[in-house]
Design a protein around this motif. Structure first.
Motif, PDB file in Angstrom:
ATOM      1  N   PHE A 294     106.587  66.406 115.600  1.00 37.54           N
ATOM      2  CA  PHE A 294     105.612  65.010 115.034  1.00 37.54           C
ATOM      3  C   PHE A 294     105.544  64.288 113.973  1.00 37.54           C
ATOM      4  O   PHE A 294     106.002  63.261 114.098  1.00 37.54           O
ATOM      5  CB  PHE A 294     105.188  64.632 116.448  1.00 37.54           C
ATOM      6  CG  PHE A 294     103.897  63.187 116.760  1.00 37.54           C
ATOM      7  CD1 PHE A 294     105.042  62.617 117.198  1.00 37.54           C
ATOM      8  CD2 PHE A 294     103.206  62.989 115.962  1.00 37.54           C
ATOM      9  CE1 PHE A 294     104.449  61.852 118.004  1.00 37.54           C
ATOM     10  CE2 PHE A 294     102.464  62.327 116.348  1.00 37.54           C
ATOM     11  CZ  PHE A 294     103.303  60.619 117.141  1.00 37.54           C
ATOM     12  N   LEU A 295     104.776  65.173 113.484  1.00 37.50           N
ATOM     13  CA  LEU A 295     104.556  64.474 112.040  1.00 37.50           C
ATOM     14  C   LEU A 295     105.731  64.174 111.397  1.00 37.50           C
ATOM     15  O   LEU A 295     105.491  63.546 110.556  1.00 37.50           O
ATOM     16  CB  LEU A 295     103.388  65.436 111.612  1.00 37.50           C
ATOM     17  CG  LEU A 295     102.292  65.040 112.486  1.00 37.50           C
ATOM     18  CD1 LEU A 295     100.460  65.586 111.788  1.00 37.50           C
ATOM     19  CD2 LEU A 295     101.558  64.059 112.236  1.00 37.50           C
ATOM     20  N   TYR A 296     107.223  65.180 111.079  1.00 38.07           N
ATOM     21  CA  TYR A 296     107.519  65.475 110.088  1.00 38.07           C
ATOM     22  C   TYR A 296     108.603  64.645 110.963  1.00 38.07           C
ATOM     23  O   TYR A 296     109.052  63.689 109.649  1.00 38.07           O
ATOM     24  CB  TYR A 296     108.389  66.382 110.519  1.00 38.07           C
ATOM     25  CG  TYR A 296     109.737  67.347 109.708  1.00 38.07           C
ATOM     26  CD1 TYR A 296     109.577  67.058 108.465  1.00 38.07           C
ATOM     27  CD2 TYR A 296     111.322  66.351 110.040  1.00 38.07           C
ATOM     28  CE1 TYR A 296     110.906  66.937 107.567  1.00 38.07           C
ATOM     29  CE2 TYR A 296     111.895  66.481 109.336  1.00 38.07           C
ATOM     30  CZ  TYR A 296     112.033  66.934 107.889  1.00 38.07           C
ATOM     31  OH  TYR A 296     113.173  66.728 107.656  1.00 38.07           O
ATOM     32  N   GLY A 297     108.460  63.953 112.184  1.00 37.91           N
ATOM     33  CA  GLY A 297     109.851  62.577 112.197  1.00 37.91           C
ATOM     34  C   GLY A 297     109.179  61.298 111.858  1.00 37.91           C
ATOM     35  O   GLY A 297     109.821  60.627 111.457  1.00 37.91           O
ATOM     36  N   LEU A 298     108.301  61.598 111.620  1.00 39.91           N
ATOM     37  CA  LEU A 298     107.083  60.024 111.427  1.00 39.91           C
ATOM     38  C   LEU A 298     106.982  59.948 109.755  1.00 39.91           C
ATOM     39  O   LEU A 298     106.895  58.766 109.285  1.00 39.91           O
ATOM     40  CB  LEU A 298     105.958  59.951 112.178  1.00 39.91           C
ATOM     41  CG  LEU A 298     105.287  59.996 113.763  1.00 39.91           C
ATOM     42  CD1 LEU A 298     104.249  59.437 113.680  1.00 39.91           C
ATOM     43  CD2 LEU A 298     106.126  58.264 114.113  1.00 39.91           C
ATOM     44  N   SER A 299     107.601  60.760 109.183  1.00 36.77           N
ATOM     45  CA  SER A 299     106.992  60.804 107.689  1.00 36.77           C
ATOM     46  C   SER A 299     108.904  59.814 107.263  1.00 36.77           C
ATOM     47  O   SER A 299     109.744  60.503 107.160  1.00 36.77           O
ATOM     48  CB  SER A 299     106.894  62.363 107.190  1.00 36.77           C
ATOM     49  OG  SER A 299     105.932  63.037 107.913  1.00 36.77           O
ATOM     50  N   GLY A 300     108.663  59.085 106.058  1.00 38.27           N
ATOM     51  CA  GLY A 300     108.718  58.608 105.991  1.00 38.27           C
ATOM     52  C   GLY A 300     110.065  57.771 106.558  1.00 38.27           C
ATOM     53  O   GLY A 300     109.255  57.314 107.499  1.00 38.27           O
ATOM     54  N   VAL A 305     115.793  62.637 116.282  1.00 40.63           N
ATOM     55  CA  VAL A 305     115.787  63.892 116.317  1.00 40.63           C
ATOM     56  C   VAL A 305     114.386  65.084 116.776  1.00 40.63           C
ATOM     57  O   VAL A 305     114.617  65.555 117.642  1.00 40.63           O
ATOM     58  CB  VAL A 305     116.953  64.916 115.348  1.00 40.63           C
ATOM     59  CG1 VAL A 305     116.880  66.082 116.741  1.00 40.63           C
ATOM     60  CG2 VAL A 305     118.126  63.893 115.416  1.00 40.63           C
ATOM     61  N   PRO A 306     113.603  64.992 115.296  1.00 38.44           N
ATOM     62  CA  PRO A 306     112.734  65.628 115.189  1.00 38.44           C
ATOM     63  C   PRO A 306     111.591  65.390 116.675  1.00 38.44           C
ATOM     64  O   PRO A 306     110.284  65.839 117.200  1.00 38.44           O
ATOM     65  CB  PRO A 306     111.931  65.689 114.163  1.00 38.44           C
ATOM     66  CG  PRO A 306     113.044  65.375 112.885  1.00 38.44           C
ATOM     67  CD  PRO A 306     114.207  64.872 113.816  1.00 38.44           C
ATOM     68  N   LEU A 307     111.545  64.263 116.394  1.00 39.31           N
ATOM     69  CA  LEU A 307     110.189  63.249 117.605  1.00 39.31           C
ATOM     70  C   LEU A 307     111.341  64.300 119.348  1.00 39.31           C
ATOM     71  O   LEU A 307     110.263  63.861 119.353  1.00 39.31           O
ATOM     72  CB  LEU A 307     110.735  61.713 117.014  1.00 39.31           C
ATOM     73  CG  LEU A 307     110.285  61.788 116.969  1.00 39.31           C
ATOM     74  CD1 LEU A 307     109.759  59.804 116.063  1.00 39.31           C
ATOM     75  CD2 LEU A 307     108.656  62.234 115.823  1.00 39.31           C
ATOM     76  N   LEU A 308     111.825  63.656 119.177  1.00 35.98           N
ATOM     77  CA  LEU A 308     112.520  64.465 120.991  1.00 35.98           C
ATOM     78  C   LEU A 308     112.800  65.540 120.414  1.00 35.98           C
ATOM     79  O   LEU A 308     111.947  66.268 121.921  1.00 35.98           O
ATOM     80  CB  LEU A 308     114.471  64.353 120.723  1.00 35.98           C
ATOM     81  CG  LEU A 308     115.182  62.592 120.854  1.00 35.98           C
ATOM     82  CD1 LEU A 308     116.059  62.569 120.629  1.00 35.98           C
ATOM     83  CD2 LEU A 308     114.263  62.017 121.991  1.00 35.98           C
ATOM     84  N   ILE A 309     112.992  66.773 119.428  1.00 38.70           N
ATOM     85  CA  ILE A 309     112.643  67.861 119.712  1.00 38.70           C
ATOM     86  C   ILE A 309     111.060  67.919 120.320  1.00 38.70           C
ATOM     87  O   ILE A 309     110.374  69.341 121.220  1.00 38.70           O
ATOM     88  CB  ILE A 309     113.069  68.755 118.748  1.00 38.70           C
ATOM     89  CG1 ILE A 309     114.535  68.860 118.457  1.00 38.70           C
ATOM     90  CG2 ILE A 309     112.582  70.092 118.705  1.00 38.70           C
ATOM     91  CD1 ILE A 309     115.345  69.336 116.770  1.00 38.70           C
TER      92      ILE A 309
END
Length: 602
Positions: A294-300, A305-309
């Motif tokens: 979740f945090l990776y998907g919001l970074s930058g 895709v990371p948010l869905l995973i």
């Protein structure tokens, strides 16, 4: 059909009372009868298991004269209590300075490690590790002794600082930031555990305020000290100098907590192997994966895709907690508790709105007010002073009982939203700087008050056996807020700034045709210091200032809308805890609801 929660496998033997002493807040020595099997929340809970919904009840709201308000769950001597207070304060202060100091050292580190394009990970790696470890440590503190856990957390923090200081490459530096974040998340969760256990209910709010004050002073001084020292000492010193005090603080807490300090409701067999078997490893894995993705998907740039995973791993985690785990990481009573979940969601949005002030108030000083880069960070001092004072005042004057603080939460949220709206109007060069300082101070004041009230109300909404997990989960959602606020708020700000700059520069194009200002716009968006220190002409500087004014206005007004939305979410948590609902069902009175509201909000 809704799945039924599984009962806990262990039982909780009844603990004997401790020896009374003169001090109310840090009483004498803990009762000798306490063992590893003694319930950690002994005076607050008599329920057989954290997972049992039907039979468990929470503590009722207590008035100012209730003797239980002056009885802590566990007792230590005054000297031990003072050592714990100072050591916890030091750990939280170091964590906050580490978090804010990196912003001032970022450019120097990026140049030294040749990692300009990856500089955002200096902060993001720390936040990801801290947020993912907080709920896990909260659960582990109910299985193992907090006395041991705090030593591990402080050691991790110290090790992370040392690795960071010795890094000669970007991957090693990020490894150090990850380890530091793991230690910081554990320290935060355990600080709340110690407050819940060692302070009286009457003074609990005051100590939560002190904890917030320690954090906010660290945030304020971290940026100032790092900015002042980095040109003299270099960036490596800023990290390794934190190693000795963090180890000293951890040892101070470890040796100040008695061996008899209990570790929560455990199994009858208190052996290490039995405790290790109680850990929900699949749940821990998928919860950590959810937070990290979740945090990776919001970074930058926001990555879908990371948010869905992360959504998929969250669903798997919930299914594991319902159907597989014998002793879930997050108890079923917390997952099913509407008030607890909505409180966490509201905190995510509330703190995201708060982070817009922390991120963009220095930019206002730099690009709108014309402050020098060295002094722009000082604009955070009044808002962080207000934050610490707000938490202290409500803890000292109001949060002096258990029970509902529903109306207080909503009031502080609305006042916070009003201060953001005032800030959107005050972020112009025409408003006196004194008025701007007052506005950011009030914003911090209302934010500090709201955080103390929501924590107190969360304790009312949840079963005492789940307080460790609920408060740790709340800390996790607050940890999300930095990345959430920077990703969403940064996008709103950048788009508005670009549109304003493009419109402004188009208006001054001469008769010879439009000039290409794309490179200048790109630089102005990436470096607010260029507005007053980039050699711009008078007209260009006016357009640049107005662009930042427009961007800040839209950003803060978007934060106002978000604050109003989360106020509604917080209101939906309700004012009745599990015990109140049980009493309401038993009374069968049509006036019971009104009576309870009146009683809780007195």
């Amino acid at each position: 059909m809704t799945p039924q929660p599984k009962p806990s496998s262990g039982s909780s033997p009844k603990a004997g009372p401790g020896e009374p002493v003169d001090s109310k807040d840090w009483p004498s020595v803990v009762d000798d009868s306490a063992t590893e099997e003694t319930p950690l929340l002994r005076s607050e809970s008599s329920s057989p298991a954290a997972g049992s919904v039907s039979s468990a009840t929470s503590e009722p709201s207590q008035d100012e004269d209730s003797p239980d308000l002056d009885t802590p769950n566990q007792r230590v001597s005054r000297a031990r209590g003072l050592a714990i207070i100072l050591s916890v304060y030091l750990l939280i202060f170091l964590q906050a300075t580490n978090m804010s100091g990196i912003t001032m050292a970022q450019s120097t580190i990026a140049a030294d490690l040749d990692s300009y394009e990856n500089a955002m990970w200096f902060t993001t790696a720390f936040l990801v590790a801290m947020s993912s470890s907080t709920p896990l440590v909260g659960k582990l503190a109910s299985i193992f002794s907090p006395r041991t856990m705090v030593l591990y957390s402080s050691t991790l923090f110290a090790a992370g600082c040392f690795i960071t200081s010795q890094a000669r490459s970007f991957p090693v530096f990020i490894l150090g930031r990850l380890v530091t974040g793991l230690g910081a998340g554990g320290s935060t969760a355990l600080a709340i555990v110690l407050i819940l256990e060692l302070t009286t209910k009457r003074k609990r709010g005051l100590f939560v305020g002190l904890l917030n004050a320690g954090f906010t002073t660290g945030v304020s001084l971290g940026a100032v000290l790092s900015g002042a020292l980095i040109s003299v000492t270099g960036w490596r010193v800023l990290f390794w100098v934190q190693v000795p005090p963090s180890l000293i603080a951890g040892l101070g807490i470890h040796f100040s907590i008695p061996h008899t300090f209990s570790s929560g409701p455990g199994s009858k067999d208190g052996s290490l192997s039995t405790k290790l078997k109680r850990i929900d490893y699949p749940g821990a894995l998928f919860l950590t994966a959810t937070v990290v993705l979740f945090l990776y998907g919001l970074s930058g740039t926001i990555q879908v895709v990371p948010l869905l995973i992360s959504l998929a791993t969250l669903i798997i985690f919930v299914l594991i907690e319902y159907y597989v785990a014998v002793d879930p990481i997050i108890p079923i009573t917390v997952i099913q508790n509407r008030g607890a979940i909505l409180t966490c969601v509201s905190q995510l949005g509330f703190m995201a709105a708060r982070w817009t002030v922390l991120f963009y108030a220095p930019i206002t000083a730099l690009a709108v007010r014309g402050f020098t880069p060295a002094t722009s960070g000082s604009i955070l001092i009044p808002t962080n002073l207000g934050f610490g004072l707000g938490g202290l005042l409500v803890g000292w004057l109001h949060v002096r009982r258990t029970g509902s603080f529903w109306a207080s939460c909503i009031t502080s949220f609305i006042l916070f939203a009003a201060s953001l709206f005032a800030l959107s109007l005050a972020s112009t060069p025409d408003i006196p700087i004194s008025l701007y300082i007052i506005t950011v101070f009030l914003n911090g004041l209302f934010a500090g008050a709201a955080l103390n009230y929501t924590l107190a109300h969360l304790l009312h909404l949840t079963l005492p056996d789940t307080h460790y997990i609920a408060t740790s989960l709340l800390g996790t959602f607050r940890g999300f807020a930095g990345s959430f606020g920077s990703a969403i708020g940064g996008g709103i700000f950048s788009r508005t700034l670009r549109a304003s700059l493009e419109k402004g520069f188009k208006s001054i194009d001469g008769p010879s045709g439009p000039e290409d200002h794309s490179e200048l716009i790109r630089k102005l968006i990436g470096s607010p210091a260029l507005v007053f220190n980039g050699g711009l002409g008078a007209k260009e500087q006016t357009i640049a200032v107005q662009g930042y004014v427009d961007g800040l206005k839209v950003l803060f007004q978007a934060a106002v809308v978000l604050s109003i939305v989360v106020s509604v979410v917080q209101a939906a948590t309700g004012w009745k805890g599990p015990g109140d609902k049980a009493k309401y069902r038993e009374s069968g009175s049509s006036n019971a609801l009104c009576d309870q509201v009146s009683e809780d909000e007195e």
